[in-house]
Design a protein around this motif. Structure first.
Motif, PDB file in Angstrom:
ATOM      1  N   LEU A  54       0.841  -1.195   0.000  1.00  0.00           N
ATOM      2  CA  LEU A  54       0.000   0.000   0.000  1.00  0.00           C
ATOM      3  C   LEU A  54       0.877   1.246   0.000  1.00  0.00           C
ATOM      4  CD1 LEU A  54      -2.628  -1.012   2.730  1.00  0.00           C
ATOM      5  CD2 LEU A  54      -2.760  -1.404   0.260  1.00  0.00           C
ATOM      6  N   LEU A  55       0.484   2.230  -0.803  1.00  0.00           N
ATOM      7  CA  LEU A  55       1.222   3.499  -0.884  1.00  0.00           C
ATOM      8  C   LEU A  55       0.230   4.636  -1.054  1.00  0.00           C
ATOM      9  CD1 LEU A  55       3.974   5.052  -1.210  1.00  0.00           C
ATOM     10  CD2 LEU A  55       3.686   4.700  -3.680  1.00  0.00           C
ATOM     11  N   ASP A  59      -1.142  13.759  -1.219  1.00  0.00           N
ATOM     12  CA  ASP A  59      -2.346  14.423  -0.705  1.00  0.00           C
ATOM     13  C   ASP A  59      -3.304  13.443  -0.038  1.00  0.00           C
ATOM     14  OD1 ASP A  59      -3.391  13.044  -2.857  1.00  0.00           O
ATOM     15  OD2 ASP A  59      -3.942  14.823  -4.014  1.00  0.00           O
ATOM     16  N   HIS A  60      -2.941  12.164   0.008  1.00  0.00           N
ATOM     17  CA  HIS A  60      -3.733  11.115   0.650  1.00  0.00           C
ATOM     18  C   HIS A  60      -5.105  10.937  -0.007  1.00  0.00           C
ATOM     19  CE1 HIS A  60      -1.408  10.644   4.684  1.00  0.00           C
ATOM     20  NE2 HIS A  60      -0.590  10.825   3.662  1.00  0.00           N
ATOM     21  N   ASN A  75      -9.454   5.544  -5.311  1.00  0.00           N
ATOM     22  CA  ASN A  75      -9.839   6.881  -4.858  1.00  0.00           C
ATOM     23  C   ASN A  75     -10.245   6.781  -3.395  1.00  0.00           C
ATOM     24  OD1 ASN A  75     -11.033   9.341  -4.291  1.00  0.00           O
ATOM     25  ND2 ASN A  75     -12.071   9.493  -6.263  1.00  0.00           N
ATOM     26  N   VAL A  76      -9.473   7.435  -2.513  1.00  0.00           N
ATOM     27  CA  VAL A  76      -9.781   7.419  -1.074  1.00  0.00           C
ATOM     28  C   VAL A  76      -9.952   8.843  -0.562  1.00  0.00           C
ATOM     29  CG1 VAL A  76      -8.645   5.209  -0.665  1.00  0.00           C
ATOM     30  CG2 VAL A  76      -7.311   7.315  -0.501  1.00  0.00           C
ATOM     31  N   SER A  77     -10.330   9.764  -1.462  1.00  0.00           N
ATOM     32  CA  SER A  77     -10.452  11.176  -1.079  1.00  0.00           C
ATOM     33  C   SER A  77     -11.516  11.386  -0.018  1.00  0.00           C
ATOM     34  CB  SER A  77     -10.761  12.034  -2.317  1.00  0.00           C
ATOM     35  OG  SER A  77     -11.958  11.589  -2.954  1.00  0.00           O
ATOM     36  N   ALA A  78     -12.507  10.481   0.028  1.00  0.00           N
ATOM     37  CA  ALA A  78     -13.552  10.589   1.040  1.00  0.00           C
ATOM     38  C   ALA A  78     -13.186   9.841   2.309  1.00  0.00           C
ATOM     39  CB  ALA A  78     -14.877  10.065   0.488  1.00  0.00           C
ATOM     40  N   GLY A  79     -11.967   9.322   2.369  1.00  0.00           N
ATOM     41  CA  GLY A  79     -11.510   8.641   3.579  1.00  0.00           C
ATOM     42  C   GLY A  79     -11.903   7.182   3.614  1.00  0.00           C
ATOM     43  N   ASP A  80     -13.115   6.911   4.087  1.00  0.00           N
ATOM     44  CA  ASP A  80     -13.537   5.524   4.259  1.00  0.00           C
ATOM     45  C   ASP A  80     -14.418   5.036   3.109  1.00  0.00           C
ATOM     46  OD1 ASP A  80     -15.642   7.134   4.872  1.00  0.00           O
ATOM     47  OD2 ASP A  80     -16.222   6.095   6.705  1.00  0.00           O
ATOM     48  N   LYS A 461      -7.019  11.868   6.775  1.00  0.00           N
ATOM     49  CA  LYS A 461      -8.337  11.346   6.414  1.00  0.00           C
ATOM     50  C   LYS A 461      -9.001  10.636   7.591  1.00  0.00           C
ATOM     51  CE  LYS A 461      -7.926  12.480   2.054  1.00  0.00           C
ATOM     52  NZ  LYS A 461      -8.739  13.568   1.462  1.00  0.00           N
ATOM     53  N   GLY A 462      -8.212  10.306   8.611  1.00  0.00           N
ATOM     54  CA  GLY A 462      -8.757   9.597   9.759  1.00  0.00           C
ATOM     55  C   GLY A 462      -9.113   8.164   9.450  1.00  0.00           C
ATOM     56  N   VAL A 463      -8.255   7.490   8.633  1.00  0.00           N
ATOM     57  CA  VAL A 463      -8.550   6.129   8.203  1.00  0.00           C
ATOM     58  C   VAL A 463      -7.268   5.305   8.205  1.00  0.00           C
ATOM     59  CG1 VAL A 463      -9.404   4.660   6.327  1.00  0.00           C
ATOM     60  CG2 VAL A 463     -10.483   6.862   6.759  1.00  0.00           C
ATOM     61  N   ALA A 464      -7.383   4.063   8.686  1.00  0.00           N
ATOM     62  CA  ALA A 464      -6.315   3.079   8.545  1.00  0.00           C
ATOM     63  C   ALA A 464      -6.716   2.118   7.438  1.00  0.00           C
ATOM     64  CB  ALA A 464      -6.084   2.329   9.851  1.00  0.00           C
ATOM     65  N   PHE A 465      -5.794   1.862   6.513  1.00  0.00           N
ATOM     66  CA  PHE A 465      -6.056   0.947   5.403  1.00  0.00           C
ATOM     67  C   PHE A 465      -5.291  -0.353   5.649  1.00  0.00           C
ATOM     68  CE2 PHE A 465      -6.377   5.266   3.674  1.00  0.00           C
ATOM     69  CZ  PHE A 465      -7.668   5.236   3.146  1.00  0.00           C
ATOM     70  N   VAL A 466      -6.024  -1.461   5.587  1.00  0.00           N
ATOM     71  CA  VAL A 466      -5.437  -2.775   5.839  1.00  0.00           C
ATOM     72  C   VAL A 466      -5.434  -3.564   4.541  1.00  0.00           C
ATOM     73  CG1 VAL A 466      -5.635  -4.933   7.125  1.00  0.00           C
ATOM     74  CG2 VAL A 466      -6.231  -2.753   8.226  1.00  0.00           C
TER      75      VAL A 466
END
Length: 525
Positions: A54-55, A59-60, A75-80, A461-466
C-alpha cells in the motif's frame, strides 16, 4: 529447559516494565467482524488477490495497491470510501510460469507477479517492482493513468520470493533497497539504484560477516544528515556462542556515497550497523514506523520509531512495543565500534573512537583507511528504547504491523495513538496516556481465513487501510458514535472523541468544536 528459560525471562520482563506497560486482558470496546457499531469499508475484485503493498499519494487522495499480477489505484479522497480509479495488469507469460515451475516453485502460490515494492519516484511517477515468477521485474508507472514503462532488469531491487520482505525508499529520485538478491533468497544486498549526477550505483561487499542471514523489515530517511536507515533482523555473531541468536539491527548508509578509489569501488564506504534492544526475550523485529516531530519542533532528531518485537523462542502469541529516538540512533553510530579479526573470526572492541566509521565523504580515503572501514562496521554499544523500557507488552497477541498518529486531546496535550495489527486481522487501537497504555478498541477487520499483508495510516483522512490476501479494508480511526451516552463517551478515554453539548452525542473532537471533558449530569447534558 529452553521453554522454562523463556518463561522466566518473560516473568522478569513483566516485573521490569511494571503492570502499567502490560496490556489489560480486555479492550474497553470489542467489535466482531462486520459489527454494525463499527462498520468497515471493503474493496476487492473477483480476479485480483494478494493485496500486499500500500502506498498513499502525497495528498492522501489516492491509494496505490500492489497485488498479484496487477497494480491498482483507489480513490480514497472521502476517507472511508474506496473506489477503483485505474488497474493495470502485470502478469508473467505462460513461458515465465513454466520456467518458474521447472525450478521447483508452486505455479499458483509462487509463480505469479507479486508486487512487493511501490515508491513515489517523483511528482508524476511511481516505481513498482514485483517477483515476476521468481525473476524480478520493475517498471515506472504514471501516477494518474498507471501507464507502464517496463525496465530491462530488477535484480537487487525486490525479492525473488513473494514471501520475503524487503525495504525500499526513494530519496532525491534515487532508489535505495535492502533485499535478498538471489533466487535461493540467501544473499542480502543493500544498494542504491538510478544514481544521478554521473555517480555509479553502489552496493555492499558480499562478505558473510557484513549481513548475517538478514531479514529486512523497513527503511527510513534521515534527511538532515543525508543518510538512509534500514531496519532488519540477523544472526548475531559477535557473542561467539554456539546457538544462533537473532537480534534487531539498524544499518546506516550515506545518500551520496560513491565508493572508494583503490578498494571498495562502487561499494559502500559508509555502511555501519548497530543493535536495537527492546526487552529480553523480545529481540526479533516484526515491524517499524516513524513518527516525525510536529512542525513547530523542527528538530528531526526528535523523530520517534515505534517498533514491534517478538521472541525468537516463545511458542505463545506475545509481543512488545518499544520506541526509539533518532537522536539515540545517531549517538550509537558515533561509536565506539567493534573490529572483526579475519584470522580469528572474533570481534573485539576498539580502544578508541574514530571519526571515520559511518561517515560520509570517504571516497578519497587511503587504501589503509578503507581496509579498516571494511572490518569495522558494527558498533560496540546498542540503542535502548525511550525511558529504557517498552511502551507495552502483550502476552496474548503477536502483532505484525504498526501505525501511529499524534492527536491533540481536549486537555490541550498531544498524545500518541498506536494501531497494532495481528496477522489474522485483529486491530488494537492503543492510547499511550501518561498512566500507561490502554486498549480503547479491539476490532476484527478481516474475515476468518484472510491474512494481513500491509497497513497504511492516513491521519489527515482519519482512516487506517489494511491490505490482505482478499482485498483492502478501510477502518476509520474513531467511531465516537459507538459510545451512546456522555458517561460512556468519557469512560472510553479516546483522545479523538468528546461529548458534544449542542448535539448531545459523542463526536470527533476535530470535527465538532463544542466538545469538552466534563462531568456527566452537569453541563454535558
Amino acid at each position: 529447559m529452553a521453554v522454562a528459560l523463556v518463561l522466566l525471562l518473560v516473568a522478569i520482563a513483566m516485573d521490569a516494565v511494571g503492570t502499567d506497560a502490560t496490556l489489560p486482558l480486555h479492550a474497553h470496546s470489542s467489535f466482531p467482524f462486520n459489527s454494525p457499531d463499527r462498520p468497515l469499508v471493503r474493496f476487492s475484485l473477483p480476479d485480483t488477490h494478494n493485496f500486499s503493498t500500500l502506498l498513499l499519494s502525497d495528498d492522501h487522495d489516492t491509494l496505490y495497491v500492489g497485488a498479484r499480477d496487477a497494480v491498482l489505484s483507489l480513490n480514497v479522497s472521502a476517507g472511508d470510501v474506496l473506489t477503483l480509479k485505474k488497474k493495470v495488469s502485470w502478469r508473467p507469460t505462460d513461458s515465465d510460469v513454466d520456467v518458474c515451475r521447472s525450478k521447483g516453485k508452486n505455479a499458483t502460490m509462487e509463480c505469479g507477479n507479486f508486487v512487493g515494492v511501490l515508491q513515489h519516484l517523483n511528482a508524476s511517477h511511481v516505481y513498482a517492482c514485483g517477483s515476476f515468477a521468481f525473476n524480478p521485474r520493475d517498471a515506472f508507472l504514471d501516477a494518474d493513468t498507471l501507464a507502464m514503462t517496463r525496465l530491462p532488469a530488477a535484480r537487487g531491487r525486490c525479492p525473488f520470493s513473494p514471501w520475503q520482505r524487503s525495504a525500499a525508499l526513494v530519496a532525491d529520485g534515487e532508489l535505495f533497497t535492502a533485499v535478498m538478491a538471489d533466487f535461493k533468497g540467501v544473499t542480502p544486498l543493500i544498494a542504491r539504484h538510478f544514481s544521478k549526477g554521473g555517480r555509479p550505483d553502489v552496493s555492499q561487499e558480499l562478505s558473510p560477516i557484513l549481513l548475517e542471514e538478514a531479514d529486512f523489515v523497513g527503511s527510513a530517511l534521515d534527511a538532515a544528515q543525508r543518510k538512509v536507515l534500514f531496519f532488519f533482523n540477523e544472526v548475531a555473531k559477535e557473542f561467539n556462542v554456539r546457538d544462533e541468536q537473532h537480534v534487531a539491527r539498524v544499518a546506516s548508509v550515506c545518500q551520496d556515497d560513491v565508493g572508494g578509489v583503490q578498494i571498495l569501488q562502487k561499494k559502500w564506504t559508509s555502511l555501519v550497523k548497530t543493535t536495537l534492544r527492546c526487552l529480553p526475550p523480545f529481540a526479533v523485529l516484526r515491524d517499524i514506523v516513524a513518527l516525525p516531530p510536529p512542525p513547530e519542533d523542527g528538530e528531526s532528531a526528535h523523530t520517534l520509531f515505534y517498533a514491534i518485537f517478538s521472541s525468537q523462542w516463545s511458542l505463545r502469541p506475545e509481543s512488545a512495543v518499544c520506541a526509539f529516538r533518532l537522536a539515540s540512533l545517531r549517538e550509537a553510530f558515533a561509536g565506539p565500534y567493534r573490529h572483526f579479526d579475519a584470522h580469528t573470526h572474533l570481534w573485539s572492541p576498539l580502544q578508541a573512537k574514530s571519526s571515520d566509521f559511518g561517515q560520509c565523504g570517504l571516497e578519497g580515503a587511503s587504501h589503509s583507511k578503507l581496509e579498516e572501514v571494511k572490518r569495522t562496521f558494527l558498533t560496540d554499544g546498542h540503542v535502548d528504547p525511550e525511558q529504557s523500557r517498552p511502551l507495552l507488552v502483550s502476552t496474548r497477541h503477536r502483532y505484525s504491523r504498526v501505525a501511529v498518529m499524534s492527536v491533540r486531546a481536549a486537555d490541550g496535550w498531544s498524545y500518541q495513538l498506536l494501531f497494532l495489527l495481528t496477522e489474522n486481522g485483529i486491530l488494537h487501537k492503543v492510547f499511550l496516556s501518561l498512566r500507561g497504555p490502554r486498549v480503547i478498541e479491539e476490532i476484527a477487520v478481516l474475515e476468518r481465513g484472510d491474512h494481513v499483508t500491509a497497513l497504511a495510516l492516513s491521519a489527515s483522512k482519519g482512516v487506517a487501510f489494511v491490505g490482505s490476501w482478499g482485498g483492502v479494508t478501510a477502518v476509520p480511526v474513531a467511531r465516537c458514535s459507538a459510545h451512546p451516552s456522555c458517561g460512556r463517551c468519557l469512560l472510553a478515554r479516546d483522545p479523538l472523541c468528546g461529548w458534544s453539548r449542542s448535539r448531545k452525542l459523542c463526536a470527533r473532537l476535530d470535527q465538532e468544536p463544542g466538545q469538552e471533558e466534563c462531568i456527566c449530569g452537569g453541563g454535558c447534558q
